[in-house]
Design a protein around this motif. Structure first.
Motif, short mmCIF file in Angstrom:
data_model
loop_
_atom_site.label_atom_id
_atom_site.label_comp_id
_atom_site.label_asym_id
_atom_site.label_seq_id
_atom_site.Cartn_x
_atom_site.Cartn_y
_atom_site.Cartn_z
N ILE A 127 1.85 9.63 -6.32
CA ILE A 127 2.00 10.89 -6.56
C ILE A 127 2.51 11.21 -7.91
O ILE A 127 3.95 10.91 -8.16
CB ILE A 127 2.60 11.71 -5.35
N GLU A 174 0.83 -1.24 -0.01
CA GLU A 174 0.00 -0.05 -0.04
C GLU A 174 0.65 1.21 -0.06
O GLU A 174 1.73 1.33 0.69
CB GLU A 174 -0.71 -0.03 1.24
N HIS A 175 0.49 2.21 -0.74
CA HIS A 175 1.30 3.35 -0.84
C HIS A 175 0.37 4.57 -1.27
O HIS A 175 -0.63 4.35 -2.01
CB HIS A 175 2.53 3.26 -1.31
N THR A 176 0.92 5.75 -1.33
CA THR A 176 0.11 7.06 -1.89
C THR A 176 1.05 7.26 -3.27
O THR A 176 2.13 7.44 -3.03
CB THR A 176 0.09 8.16 -1.05
N THR A 196 -2.86 12.21 -7.51
CA THR A 196 -2.47 11.56 -6.28
C THR A 196 -3.54 10.57 -6.20
O THR A 196 -4.83 10.91 -6.50
CB THR A 196 -2.57 12.73 -5.24
N TYR A 197 -3.36 9.27 -5.53
CA TYR A 197 -4.25 8.27 -5.42
C TYR A 197 -3.84 7.39 -4.36
O TYR A 197 -2.45 7.28 -4.31
CB TYR A 197 -4.82 7.60 -6.46
N GLU A 198 -4.55 6.67 -3.65
CA GLU A 198 -4.21 5.61 -2.62
C GLU A 198 -4.00 4.14 -3.55
O GLU A 198 -5.14 4.21 -4.18
CB GLU A 198 -5.05 5.58 -1.42
N HIS A 199 -3.18 3.65 -3.19
CA HIS A 199 -2.88 2.34 -4.18
C HIS A 199 -2.52 1.33 -3.11
O HIS A 199 -1.86 1.37 -2.55
CB HIS A 199 -1.82 2.52 -5.15
N LYS A 200 -3.53 0.17 -3.31
CA LYS A 200 -3.34 -0.77 -2.64
C LYS A 200 -3.55 -1.97 -3.38
O LYS A 200 -4.38 -2.37 -4.09
CB LYS A 200 -4.65 -1.19 -1.66
N PRO A 241 -8.71 11.20 -4.44
CA PRO A 241 -8.86 12.20 -3.31
C PRO A 241 -10.38 12.43 -3.24
O PRO A 241 -10.96 12.74 -2.16
CB PRO A 241 -8.19 13.28 -3.75
N GLN A 283 -7.57 1.23 -6.28
CA GLN A 283 -6.98 2.73 -6.41
C GLN A 283 -8.11 3.67 -5.89
O GLN A 283 -9.27 3.68 -6.44
CB GLN A 283 -6.79 3.16 -7.82
#
Length: 115
Positions: A54, A50-52, A95-99, A75, A72
Motif C-alpha cells: 500500500i 505474501e503481503h498487500t 495497492t496490490y497483492e505481492h507474492k 485490484p 503482483q
C-alpha cells in the motif's frame, strides 16, 4: 543537495529490517547521507512472502527486479510476473497483492522524496 560525486556500498550502510526476518533494505543514497532529493535502495525479500503493498501517499517509487521474482496482482485483477529486468512505477497511492517466489526477490528501489 551535495555538490560532489560520492559513492556508497551495500556493505557500508546499515541493514534496515522493514519486516523482521522477511524484508530488509540497504539505503545507499539518501538525503541524510548525500543530500539527495531522492533515495536509492537495494531491498531483499525472503522466499514465499505474501503481503498487500500500500502506498504511503508521500513517496513515488520505481522498482527494478535484479534477482528472483514475484507476482503482483492489482485490484482490477491484472497480474504481472515481476522478474529480472522488469521496472515498475508506483505512484504515491496504490495497492496490490505481492507474492514473492520461491527464489526470493532482490530489487533496486528509487524513491522521491528521499526516505
Amino acid at each position: 543537495m551535495s555538490d560532489s560525486i560520492e559513492w556508497s556500498r551495500q556493505e557500508d550502510v546499515e541493514r534496515i529490517w522493514l519486516k523482521e526476518g522477511i524484508e530488509f533494505t540497504h539505503r545507499l543514497i539518501t538525503k541524510d547521507n548525500q543530500g539527495s532529493s531522492f533515495s536509492f535502495h537495494i531491498t531483499t525479500f525472503k522466499p514465499d512472502f505474501e503481503h498487500t503493498a500500500i502506498g504511503d501517499g508521500v513517496h513515488e517509487s520505481v522498482l527494478f527486479c535484479l534477482h528472483g521474482g514475484s507476482t503482483q496482482t492489482l485490484p482490477d485483477g491484472r497480474v504481472h510476473a515481476f522478474r529480472p529486468g522488469d521496472a515498475m512505477y508506483l505512484p504515491k497511492e496504490f495497492t496490490y497483492e505481492h507474492k514473492v517466489g520461491s527464489g526470493g526477490l532482490v530489487m533496486a528501489v528509487a524513491c522521491n522524496p528521499s526516505r
